[in-house]
Every structure is written in structure tokens, then in C-alpha cells.
Design an enzyme around this catalytic site. Sequence first.
Site, short mmCIF file in Angstrom:
data_model
loop_
_atom_site.label_atom_id
_atom_site.label_comp_id
_atom_site.label_asym_id
_atom_site.label_seq_id
_atom_site.Cartn_x
_atom_site.Cartn_y
_atom_site.Cartn_z
N TYR A 45 -15.08 0.96 9.10
CA TYR A 45 -13.78 1.66 9.19
C TYR A 45 -13.50 1.97 10.61
O TYR A 45 -12.71 1.61 11.40
CB TYR A 45 -13.34 2.73 8.28
CG TYR A 45 -12.18 3.10 8.12
CD1 TYR A 45 -10.87 2.39 7.66
CD2 TYR A 45 -11.65 4.38 8.46
CE1 TYR A 45 -9.63 2.77 7.78
CE2 TYR A 45 -10.27 4.86 8.47
CZ TYR A 45 -9.34 3.97 8.03
OH TYR A 45 -7.80 4.53 8.02
N LYS B 168 -11.34 0.15 13.39
CA LYS B 168 -10.17 0.80 14.01
C LYS B 168 -10.20 0.96 15.61
O LYS B 168 -9.22 0.87 16.43
CB LYS B 168 -9.73 2.32 13.24
CG LYS B 168 -9.36 2.01 11.98
CD LYS B 168 -8.12 1.39 11.61
CE LYS B 168 -7.50 1.39 10.41
NZ LYS B 168 -6.24 0.93 10.21
N ARG C 82 3.82 -14.45 20.32
CA ARG C 82 4.53 -15.62 20.00
C ARG C 82 5.97 -15.14 19.78
O ARG C 82 7.04 -16.06 20.33
CB ARG C 82 4.04 -16.31 18.77
CG ARG C 82 4.46 -17.78 18.60
CD ARG C 82 3.93 -18.38 17.16
NE ARG C 82 2.38 -18.14 17.14
CZ ARG C 82 1.85 -17.56 15.92
NH1 ARG C 82 2.45 -17.46 14.79
NH2 ARG C 82 0.62 -17.17 15.89
N GLY D 184 0.77 -1.15 0.06
CA GLY D 184 -0.15 0.03 -0.19
C GLY D 184 1.03 1.23 0.00
O GLY D 184 2.15 1.15 -0.16
N PHE D 185 0.33 2.39 0.05
CA PHE D 185 0.85 3.54 0.06
C PHE D 185 1.80 3.95 1.39
O PHE D 185 2.97 3.89 1.00
CB PHE D 185 -0.23 4.91 -0.13
CG PHE D 185 0.06 6.15 0.38
CD1 PHE D 185 1.23 6.76 -0.14
CD2 PHE D 185 -0.55 6.92 1.59
CE1 PHE D 185 1.51 7.91 0.32
CE2 PHE D 185 -0.09 8.06 1.74
CZ PHE D 185 0.85 8.53 0.99
N ASP E 143 -3.76 -12.81 2.93
CA ASP E 143 -4.75 -12.12 3.66
C ASP E 143 -4.42 -12.38 5.12
O ASP E 143 -4.37 -13.42 5.43
CB ASP E 143 -6.39 -12.64 3.39
CG ASP E 143 -7.26 -11.86 3.77
OD1 ASP E 143 -6.87 -11.29 4.98
OD2 ASP E 143 -8.56 -11.99 3.12
N HIS F 123 -2.76 6.15 -4.39
CA HIS F 123 -3.52 5.34 -5.57
C HIS F 123 -4.17 6.59 -6.39
O HIS F 123 -4.88 7.09 -5.89
CB HIS F 123 -4.19 4.35 -5.55
CG HIS F 123 -4.54 3.45 -6.60
ND1 HIS F 123 -5.57 4.02 -7.45
CD2 HIS F 123 -4.05 2.26 -7.25
CE1 HIS F 123 -5.61 3.02 -8.76
NE2 HIS F 123 -4.80 2.31 -8.32
N THR G 244 -6.30 -3.12 -2.10
CA THR G 244 -6.18 -1.96 -2.50
C THR G 244 -4.67 -1.47 -2.52
O THR G 244 -4.61 -0.38 -3.04
CB THR G 244 -6.69 -0.77 -1.27
OG1 THR G 244 -6.02 -1.10 -0.08
CG2 THR G 244 -8.40 -1.03 -0.85
#
Length: 318
Positions: A144, A148, A105, A10-11, A56, A180, A35
Amino acid sequence: MRVLVTGAAGFLGSHLTDRLLHDGHTVVGVDNLSTGNLENLAHLGDHPRFRFEERDICASFDPGPVDFVFNLASPASPPEYLRLGIQTLRVGSVGVEHTLEIAARHHAGYLHASTSECYGDPIEHPQRESYWGNVNPIGPRSVYDEAKRFAEAMTMAYHRSHGVNTHLARIFNTYGPRLHPADGRVISNFMMQALRGEPLTIYGDGQQTRSFCYVDDLIEGLVRLARSGEHLPVNLGNPGEFTILECAQAVLEVTGSKSKLCFVDLPVDDPTRRRPDIAKARAVLGWEPRIQLRNGLTKSLDYFKSQLVPREEARPIS
Ligand code: NAD
Ligand code: UDP
């Protein structure tokens, strides 16, 4: 150190990866490319200290021993998280837990990329970390915002229950190269519209405010927070506050564009104002942004110009 970066394509993830490699670390970058874009990592080629895994993070995994986890995986642009609503809720809950498990872990440090969106449509202005926010828990943006907020709660629980050395960055609007060009955020929309000579789309009356941080400043803040002993949230953003109309004006100046403005509907629950109080970041991290909006837009200009040519057209005919 051996570092796991989720959302590496990503960005922000790609810029953070560059910075960590530059600092001499080994990076395992993970991304499901929902994305993000491998183009953002293409310049790394076969870098000997970088490995990319397409996956994922909602499925549990183990990257092997790591010293630090930066968890940046999540859609971040409003049109993208509205399109990927359930995936956004899952990556902010199931995905966050998986990455915290990895940190627990391997006894690794952990930084979660949280957001100013935790403050919702803020009644307190500017926003300090102590403010609990004003979030609509069921509106379109809730996929979103609540993901978060849950992620922050989960991160604190792993710190309190399992002693994980966690950090929470509340990131305010950040922009720069590798945003993007079509992801719908305001800077990418305005820059591309201005360069194409199209009208700049102002949502609502354009009087809502945002505070824009240039990517290099933000990455420096993330790295300092990761090294710190601070476990409670820290705002990272540029306190310079602009109306969206002022932002459009800055883009027109920097691009030299003659584009007009056009006014369209304001999205539901679009926050009316945003400005970080960064006193904590200044005191705890010795950090503050150095690059102001017009300068940052100028630094981003070549990148957005390069996005004008569709990649298909740029390829040689074989
Ligand atoms: P981005 O969309 O460019 O990057 C996010 C990356 O996460 C993408 O590469 C995407 O493919 C990946 N991803 C999404 N879901 C995933 C999953 N389930 N598994 C693996 N990878 C997944 O967005 P960005 O601007 O770089 O944002 C990075 C992080 O910073 C996000 O968590 C975002 O919420 C946070 N943040 C960004 C800003 C900003 O202004 N850029 C502001 C606040 C918070
Ligand atoms: N915005 C706008 N025109 C656009 C894109 C966004 O006026 O083409 C506005 C949007 O309504 C919001 C602000 O710009 O008030 C920032 O939007 P963005 O999607 O970048 O991020 P947000 O801060 O809302 O998550």
C-alpha cells in the site's frame, strides 16, 4: 462538469459522488467492486446525471470527454490491502497511469487520493507535507505505502511532463457511514464490536495514536483541493490525536456499550503515531475539519446499527 470518479462504490467514492451530484455535476462512477459495494450507490437509483461502470482501472479505458478525474480506486483497509497485495500495487501504479492518461487526453483536472501512509512510521510529529516519511519498502504494508508513494511520483511526473492540472490529497484516517462493517479498520471494528457486546480488539498496548476525520469534512477538503491551483501534496485530516485506547473509550461512550477490551498482537510495522499538520490546507484551501470524534461517532451510530442485521435476514421470503 462531467466528472470521472474511480472507486465510486467505496466508502469515500460514494460520498464524493453524492457531493458532486448535489453540486450539479454529471458523474461517471467506475469500480471493480473488490472492496466496494453497490449498496453504497443504491440510493442513487436511476439518477439522470449518474452512470456506473463496473471495471478494473488496471485495464485502460476511456470514459469519453471528462472535465475532472477523481482517482480513489484502491483497497484502503490494512486487512484488505494485505489480502489484495499485488492488486493494490497494480492499482496504485498501472491504474494511476491509466487515469492520468485520461486526464491528459481530455485536458481534465486530476485529483489522486493519497494517504498519510506515505509518512510510514513518522519520526517527525505532527506530519507536515515537507516530511519525506519513514516507510519500510519491503514490509507487509509496503504494498500500500509504496504504491501510494509511486502514485504521487507518477502524478507529479504527469504534471511536470504533460502539464496536467494535478492535485494530491494526503488523507488521514477518515470514518463515517458506509465504512464497510467488516473491513477491519479500527472505527468499524470498534463500533460493530461495541454494538454486538463483544470485546473491543486493541492491537498492541493501544498507546499508538491516530487522528480521525469525519467523512463530510474530508469530502469538503477534497472538493476545495480540486478547485485550487495547488499541485503539491496537501494533508487532509483532523489534527485531534487519540490513542487507540482513547478511541475505544469514545466508542464505548457513544454506543453506551458495556463491552470489555481485549489485547491482541500489534500488526507488523503498525505506525506508532499519526497527526496531520493542516496549516497548508488552512492557508491554501481555507479548510479545517468541524466535526470532532465523539460527534462524528454519534453521527455514524445509526449506520453501524443498521449493519447489525445481515442483509440476507432482512430480505422478504419469496
Ligand atoms: P474503499 O475500499 O471503501 O474504496 C475503494 C474503492 O476502490 C472500492 O470500491 C474498490 O472496489 C475500488 N477499487 C479497488 N481497486 C480497484 C481497481 N483496480 N479498479 C477499480 N476500482 C477499484 O476505501 P476508501 O476508504 O473509500 O478509500 C478511497 C481512497 O482513499 C483510496 O484510494 C484510499 O487509499 C484513500 N484513503 C482513504 C483513507 C480513509 O481513511 N478512508 C485514508 C487515506 C487514503
Ligand atoms: N486497531 C486496533 N484494533 C482494531 C483495528 C485496528 O487496535 O480492531 C489499531 C491498528 O493497530 C492501528 C489503528 O488501530 O494502530 C488504526 O488502524 P486502521 O486499520 O484503522 O488504520 P491504519 O491507520 O493502521 O491504516
